[in-house]
Scaffold this motif. Sequence first.
Motif, PDB file in Angstrom:
ATOM      1  N   LEU A 179       0.823  -1.206   0.000  1.00 39.82           N
ATOM      2  CA  LEU A 179       0.000   0.000   0.000  1.00 39.82           C
ATOM      3  C   LEU A 179       0.862   1.262   0.000  1.00 39.82           C
ATOM      4  N   ARG A 180       1.957   1.232   0.767  1.00 40.10           N
ATOM      5  CA  ARG A 180       2.846   2.403   0.805  1.00 40.10           C
ATOM      6  C   ARG A 180       3.506   2.626  -0.557  1.00 40.10           C
ATOM      7  N   THR A 181       3.904   1.549  -1.209  1.00 39.55           N
ATOM      8  CA  THR A 181       4.528   1.684  -2.520  1.00 39.55           C
ATOM      9  C   THR A 181       3.511   2.130  -3.570  1.00 39.55           C
ATOM     10  N   ALA A 182       2.325   1.528  -3.534  1.00 35.62           N
ATOM     11  CA  ALA A 182       1.298   1.889  -4.511  1.00 35.62           C
ATOM     12  C   ALA A 182       0.849   3.339  -4.359  1.00 35.62           C
ATOM     13  N   ALA A 183       0.945   3.878  -3.122  1.00 29.85           N
ATOM     14  CA  ALA A 183       0.500   5.249  -2.872  1.00 29.85           C
ATOM     15  C   ALA A 183       1.251   6.273  -3.716  1.00 29.85           C
ATOM     16  N   TYR A 184       2.503   5.977  -4.071  1.00 33.36           N
ATOM     17  CA  TYR A 184       3.250   6.906  -4.925  1.00 33.36           C
ATOM     18  C   TYR A 184       3.520   6.325  -6.316  1.00 33.36           C
ATOM     19  N   LEU A 185       3.607   4.992  -6.424  1.00 31.22           N
ATOM     20  CA  LEU A 185       3.937   4.388  -7.715  1.00 31.22           C
ATOM     21  C   LEU A 185       2.801   4.555  -8.723  1.00 31.22           C
ATOM     22  N   VAL A 186       1.570   4.328  -8.292  1.00 25.75           N
ATOM     23  CA  VAL A 186       0.429   4.440  -9.204  1.00 25.75           C
ATOM     24  C   VAL A 186       0.222   5.878  -9.681  1.00 25.75           C
ATOM     25  N   PRO A 187       0.171   6.888  -8.786  1.00 22.47           N
ATOM     26  CA  PRO A 187       0.042   8.262  -9.287  1.00 22.47           C
ATOM     27  C   PRO A 187       1.193   8.678 -10.192  1.00 22.47           C
ATOM     28  N   GLY A 188       2.423   8.304  -9.829  1.00 20.90           N
ATOM     29  CA  GLY A 188       3.568   8.661 -10.663  1.00 20.90           C
ATOM     30  C   GLY A 188       3.474   8.054 -12.045  1.00 20.90           C
ATOM     31  N   ALA A 189       3.076   6.772 -12.134  1.00 16.53           N
ATOM     32  CA  ALA A 189       2.954   6.111 -13.433  1.00 16.53           C
ATOM     33  C   ALA A 189       1.827   6.733 -14.257  1.00 16.53           C
ATOM     34  N   LEU A 190       0.703   7.070 -13.615  1.00 12.41           N
ATOM     35  CA  LEU A 190      -0.416   7.677 -14.342  1.00 12.41           C
ATOM     36  C   LEU A 190      -0.043   9.058 -14.884  1.00 12.41           C
ATOM     37  N   VAL A 191       0.648   9.854 -14.059  1.00 14.79           N
ATOM     38  CA  VAL A 191       1.074  11.184 -14.522  1.00 14.79           C
ATOM     39  C   VAL A 191       2.010  11.051 -15.717  1.00 14.79           C
ATOM     40  N   ALA A 192       2.972  10.131 -15.630  1.00 14.64           N
ATOM     41  CA  ALA A 192       3.917   9.935 -16.732  1.00 14.64           C
ATOM     42  C   ALA A 192       3.200   9.429 -17.977  1.00 14.64           C
ATOM     43  N   TRP A 193       2.259   8.534 -17.799  1.00 11.05           N
ATOM     44  CA  TRP A 193       1.553   7.947 -18.938  1.00 11.05           C
ATOM     45  C   TRP A 193       0.705   8.987 -19.660  1.00 11.05           C
ATOM     46  N   VAL A 194      -0.124   9.704 -18.901  1.00 11.33           N
ATOM     47  CA  VAL A 194      -1.035  10.678 -19.525  1.00 11.33           C
ATOM     48  C   VAL A 194      -0.252  11.839 -20.144  1.00 11.33           C
TER      49      VAL A 194
END
Length: 308
Positions: free
Chosen positions: A106-121
């Motif tokens: 959960l701690r990793t996903a808290a920053y990994l998912v937003p970071g990946a989405l920002v980079a992707w979009v």
Amino acid sequence: MSLRSRLVARFGFAVVAVYLVISLTFLVVVFTPDTNLRGMLGTALWSGATPAEMDQMRETYLAARGRNQPLLTRYLDWLVNVTLFRWGLSVSMGEPVTRLVADASLRTAAYLVPGALVAWVSGIAAGIRSARNRGSRFDRVGRVLTYVLFGLPGFWLAAVALVAVGGGSALLREVVVPAGVVAAALLAGQVSLTRSRSIDEFDADYVRYLRAKGLSERGIDRRVLRNVLVPVLSMTAAELFSILVLSVVVIEELLGIDGVGWLTYRAVSENDIPLILGTTMVLVVVGIGGSIVCDLSSAWLDPRSRES
């Protein structure tokens, strides 16, 4: 091949791949020299321990980690424990592995998912705009920034971010900053691939035909986007897994985040077999699960790929 048949086939592949990776992990753990045990025995010998005391110390150490059983028994237990989610207690931390892994994930996903989405979009949007207006100031500046991001190592970005935030809030240190580092690590690849793929699409005959019919540039962008999403999705899945395996360890170690990367490093350094099992399962699920999602998304976006 229908989406349902493709899903069944990919699920069967995922099951085989999971147990293959788990088996390889078992072999690596078994045949890797235990430096902790060597160091402990060396310290005991230096302190004047007798051979009997050292043998007892070794037996206690191996028994605590389940390494005093025959190899086949240990392997079968390993597979059964994986299947039934009986990951036991962490030897080094004294807590259930499932809880440790869940909290760290959960701690990793808290920053990994937003970071990946920002980079992707943002990467896809910038890549398409750069391809449509190639040669413009936006295109030239974007390409320079892309090369710069390609050359910046993740550990350097994390170290600079750590100095920049100083004693910032927990949200800033554990979510915003690491998400920015992840986005920076992924963004260059997203922009570069999207731009190169989009250039070919903008030069295609169907785009000339759509322009001749009077379709707006926004409408053309949507058509191009649908065609470039498949290769971009494939690259995103591969890069995200590499970041999870390598960069996340560095990011979490430097920023003091108790996530999957930190937990993996702790498990390996302590030779904590149950914890190694748990963190390995996270990597397997992310890697294989992400590949399956990417494959099914590609089949949905491009029906032609279902025939391959």
